[in-house]
Design a protein around this motif. Structure first.
Motif, PDB file in Angstrom:
ATOM      1  N   LEU A  32       0.837  -1.198   0.000  1.00  0.00           N
ATOM      2  CA  LEU A  32       0.000   0.000   0.000  1.00  0.00           C
ATOM      3  C   LEU A  32       0.872   1.247   0.000  1.00  0.00           C
ATOM      4  CD1 LEU A  32      -2.684  -0.959   2.673  1.00  0.00           C
ATOM      5  CD2 LEU A  32      -3.017  -0.904   0.207  1.00  0.00           C
ATOM      6  N   GLY A  33       0.344   2.323  -0.549  1.00  0.00           N
ATOM      7  CA  GLY A  33       1.052   3.593  -0.479  1.00  0.00           C
ATOM      8  C   GLY A  33       0.961   4.174   0.911  1.00  0.00           C
ATOM      9  N   PRO A  34       1.903   5.042   1.282  1.00  0.00           N
ATOM     10  CA  PRO A  34       1.953   5.555   2.657  1.00  0.00           C
ATOM     11  C   PRO A  34       0.987   6.689   2.946  1.00  0.00           C
ATOM     12  CG  PRO A  34       3.740   6.488   1.380  1.00  0.00           C
ATOM     13  CD  PRO A  34       3.043   5.503   0.467  1.00  0.00           C
ATOM     14  N   GLY A  35       0.249   7.144   1.963  1.00  0.00           N
ATOM     15  CA  GLY A  35      -0.577   8.333   2.132  1.00  0.00           C
ATOM     16  C   GLY A  35      -1.562   8.258   3.274  1.00  0.00           C
ATOM     17  N   ALA A  36      -2.094   7.062   3.554  1.00  0.00           N
ATOM     18  CA  ALA A  36      -3.129   6.929   4.580  1.00  0.00           C
ATOM     19  C   ALA A  36      -2.576   6.589   5.956  1.00  0.00           C
ATOM     20  CB  ALA A  36      -4.133   5.849   4.156  1.00  0.00           C
ATOM     21  N   PHE A  37      -1.265   6.481   6.083  1.00  0.00           N
ATOM     22  CA  PHE A  37      -0.689   6.092   7.370  1.00  0.00           C
ATOM     23  C   PHE A  37      -0.742   7.276   8.341  1.00  0.00           C
ATOM     24  CE2 PHE A  37       2.337   3.152   4.839  1.00  0.00           C
ATOM     25  CZ  PHE A  37       1.283   2.283   4.590  1.00  0.00           C
ATOM     26  N   PRO A  38      -1.201   7.064   9.569  1.00  0.00           N
ATOM     27  CA  PRO A  38      -1.223   8.158  10.553  1.00  0.00           C
ATOM     28  C   PRO A  38       0.186   8.674  10.843  1.00  0.00           C
ATOM     29  CG  PRO A  38      -2.601   6.327  11.275  1.00  0.00           C
ATOM     30  CD  PRO A  38      -1.814   5.832  10.101  1.00  0.00           C
ATOM     31  N   VAL A  39       0.297   9.974  10.997  1.00  0.00           N
ATOM     32  CA  VAL A  39       1.605  10.588  11.248  1.00  0.00           C
ATOM     33  C   VAL A  39       2.245  10.027  12.506  1.00  0.00           C
ATOM     34  CG1 VAL A  39       2.786  12.755  11.807  1.00  0.00           C
ATOM     35  CG2 VAL A  39       1.024  12.719  10.039  1.00  0.00           C
ATOM     36  N   ASP A  40       1.461   9.885  13.577  1.00  0.00           N
ATOM     37  CA  ASP A  40       2.054   9.433  14.833  1.00  0.00           C
ATOM     38  C   ASP A  40       2.561   7.992  14.744  1.00  0.00           C
ATOM     39  OD1 ASP A  40      -0.604   8.526  14.661  1.00  0.00           O
ATOM     40  OD2 ASP A  40      -0.785   8.336  16.820  1.00  0.00           O
ATOM     41  N   GLU A  41       1.921   7.167  13.910  1.00  0.00           N
ATOM     42  CA  GLU A  41       2.383   5.792  13.731  1.00  0.00           C
ATOM     43  C   GLU A  41       3.728   5.766  13.007  1.00  0.00           C
ATOM     44  OE1 GLU A  41       0.904   2.663  14.657  1.00  0.00           O
ATOM     45  OE2 GLU A  41      -0.069   4.078  16.021  1.00  0.00           O
ATOM     46  N   VAL A  42       3.864   6.598  11.994  1.00  0.00           N
ATOM     47  CA  VAL A  42       5.136   6.684  11.273  1.00  0.00           C
ATOM     48  C   VAL A  42       6.228   7.224  12.190  1.00  0.00           C
ATOM     49  CG1 VAL A  42       6.346   7.757   9.333  1.00  0.00           C
ATOM     50  CG2 VAL A  42       3.984   6.975   9.042  1.00  0.00           C
ATOM     51  N   HIS A  43       5.894   8.214  12.986  1.00  0.00           N
ATOM     52  CA  HIS A  43       6.883   8.819  13.878  1.00  0.00           C
ATOM     53  C   HIS A  43       7.355   7.838  14.947  1.00  0.00           C
ATOM     54  CE1 HIS A  43       5.984  13.346  12.941  1.00  0.00           C
ATOM     55  NE2 HIS A  43       6.322  12.642  11.887  1.00  0.00           N
ATOM     56  N   LYS A  44       6.462   6.982  15.432  1.00  0.00           N
ATOM     57  CA  LYS A  44       6.864   5.978  16.419  1.00  0.00           C
ATOM     58  C   LYS A  44       7.932   5.054  15.833  1.00  0.00           C
ATOM     59  CE  LYS A  44       2.418   5.821  18.855  1.00  0.00           C
ATOM     60  NZ  LYS A  44       1.201   5.016  19.110  1.00  0.00           N
ATOM     61  N   ILE A  45       7.720   4.640  14.597  1.00  0.00           N
ATOM     62  CA  ILE A  45       8.690   3.750  13.968  1.00  0.00           C
ATOM     63  C   ILE A  45       9.990   4.490  13.692  1.00  0.00           C
ATOM     64  CG2 ILE A  45       9.176   2.411  11.877  1.00  0.00           C
ATOM     65  CD1 ILE A  45       6.259   1.589  11.837  1.00  0.00           C
ATOM     66  N   SER A  46       9.904   5.762  13.349  1.00  0.00           N
ATOM     67  CA  SER A  46      11.123   6.534  13.102  1.00  0.00           C
ATOM     68  C   SER A  46      11.973   6.626  14.362  1.00  0.00           C
ATOM     69  CB  SER A  46      10.781   7.936  12.582  1.00  0.00           C
ATOM     70  OG  SER A  46      10.311   8.791  13.610  1.00  0.00           O
ATOM     71  N   VAL A  47      11.330   6.832  15.510  1.00  0.00           N
ATOM     72  CA  VAL A  47      12.064   6.898  16.772  1.00  0.00           C
ATOM     73  C   VAL A  47      12.769   5.573  17.042  1.00  0.00           C
ATOM     74  CG1 VAL A  47      11.817   7.090  19.284  1.00  0.00           C
ATOM     75  CG2 VAL A  47      10.601   8.679  17.787  1.00  0.00           C
ATOM     76  N   LEU A  48      12.058   4.474  16.840  1.00  0.00           N
ATOM     77  CA  LEU A  48      12.637   3.146  17.048  1.00  0.00           C
ATOM     78  C   LEU A  48      13.822   2.908  16.130  1.00  0.00           C
ATOM     79  CD1 LEU A  48      12.430   0.245  18.273  1.00  0.00           C
ATOM     80  CD2 LEU A  48      10.906  -0.297  16.343  1.00  0.00           C
ATOM     81  N   ASP A  49      13.659   3.196  14.856  1.00  0.00           N
ATOM     82  CA  ASP A  49      14.709   2.890  13.879  1.00  0.00           C
ATOM     83  C   ASP A  49      15.947   3.758  14.053  1.00  0.00           C
ATOM     84  OD1 ASP A  49      13.189   0.901  12.797  1.00  0.00           O
ATOM     85  OD2 ASP A  49      12.500   2.055  11.069  1.00  0.00           O
ATOM     86  N   ILE A  50      15.733   5.035  14.342  1.00  0.00           N
ATOM     87  CA  ILE A  50      16.881   5.920  14.560  1.00  0.00           C
ATOM     88  C   ILE A  50      17.656   5.459  15.781  1.00  0.00           C
ATOM     89  CG2 ILE A  50      17.569   8.267  15.206  1.00  0.00           C
ATOM     90  CD1 ILE A  50      15.191   9.260  13.478  1.00  0.00           C
ATOM     91  N   ARG A  51      16.939   5.141  16.834  1.00  0.00           N
ATOM     92  CA  ARG A  51      17.586   4.693  18.076  1.00  0.00           C
ATOM     93  C   ARG A  51      18.389   3.435  17.875  1.00  0.00           C
ATOM     94  NH1 ARG A  51      16.117   3.589  23.933  1.00  0.00           N
ATOM     95  NH2 ARG A  51      18.124   4.398  24.436  1.00  0.00           N
TER      96      ARG A  51
END
Length: 211
Positions: A32-51
């Motif tokens: 699926l394209g990312p357009g419908a993904f909630p911002v906070d859900e994407v940000h949670k994963i970004s925090v995990l991956d950066i860490r």
């Protein structure tokens, strides 16, 4: 987990493995394209991956599910290539999603501020992992970058771009920072001195990006 093929409990044929929980899902982000993904859900994963300096975050490693309220939920899986000894392979699929260019919320920034790499390393050791110096260093530096970047108001995209290479042969900014710190130290300097040097160089680089 240790799995033995003998009912007697002898370890002769024991094997090291892992148990993984199945997560109910409706497919992966590859489908699926990312357009419908909630911002906070994407940000949670970004925090995990950066860490964790994730080196294998492609779309197939993010499943799509539904919360109890019916809201789309992103489920990160497969973290076998996290906390590498070097930053050269960091890969974040979400880096190219529009949500990554939005600022972290105050709630997420508060969470990031609460992170403590020293406590996490101590916890890992308490649970039996004699974490190598290079791996502990990766966690220290990636957590340092996440906290400093969020405090300066950088987006997940900006912070993630510091960790990921633009091309296979061009070093990332975080690699340049680590290399500069390494080259500036005298033999026998402590790990604490090294990390403080990384911190000072990182501050200088982030000040330029934040302008």
């Amino acid at each position: 987990a240790v799995v033995s093929t003998q009912s007697t409990g002898e370890a002769k044929n024991a094997k090291i493995g892992s148990l993984q929980m199945f997560m109910k899902n409706e497919g992966s982000c590859d489908e699926l394209g990312p357009g419908a993904f909630p911002v906070d859900e994407v940000h949670k994963i970004s925090v995990l991956d950066i860490r964790l300096a994730n080196a294998d975050r492609h779309g197939g490693n993010i499943l799509i599910g539904k919360g109890e309220d019916g809201r789309t939920k992103l489920i990160p899986i497969d973290h076998g290539y996290c906390l590498p000894e070097k930053f050269e392979d960091c890969t974040f699929e979400w880096l190219y999603w529009p949500q990554a260019r939005e600022l972290y919320s105050a709630e997420v920034i508060d969470y990031i501020e609460s992170l403590d790499a020293d406590q996490d390393i101590a916890l890992l050791k308490h649970h039996g992992w004699d974490i190598p110096l290079e791996t502990a260093r990766t966690l220290q530096i990636s957590t340092m970058l996440l906290k400093k970047g969020a405090k300066k108001g950088l987006t997940p995209f900006a912070i993630g771009s510091i960790m990921c290479r633009e091309t296979l042969t061009k070093e990332s900014i975080i690699e340049e920072i680590v290399n500069e710190a390494t080259e500036s130290l005298l033999p026998g300097m402590s790990e604490a001195t090294f990390l403080e040097t990384v911190s000072q160089i990182m501050d200088s680089r982030l000040d330029k990006l934040a302008k």
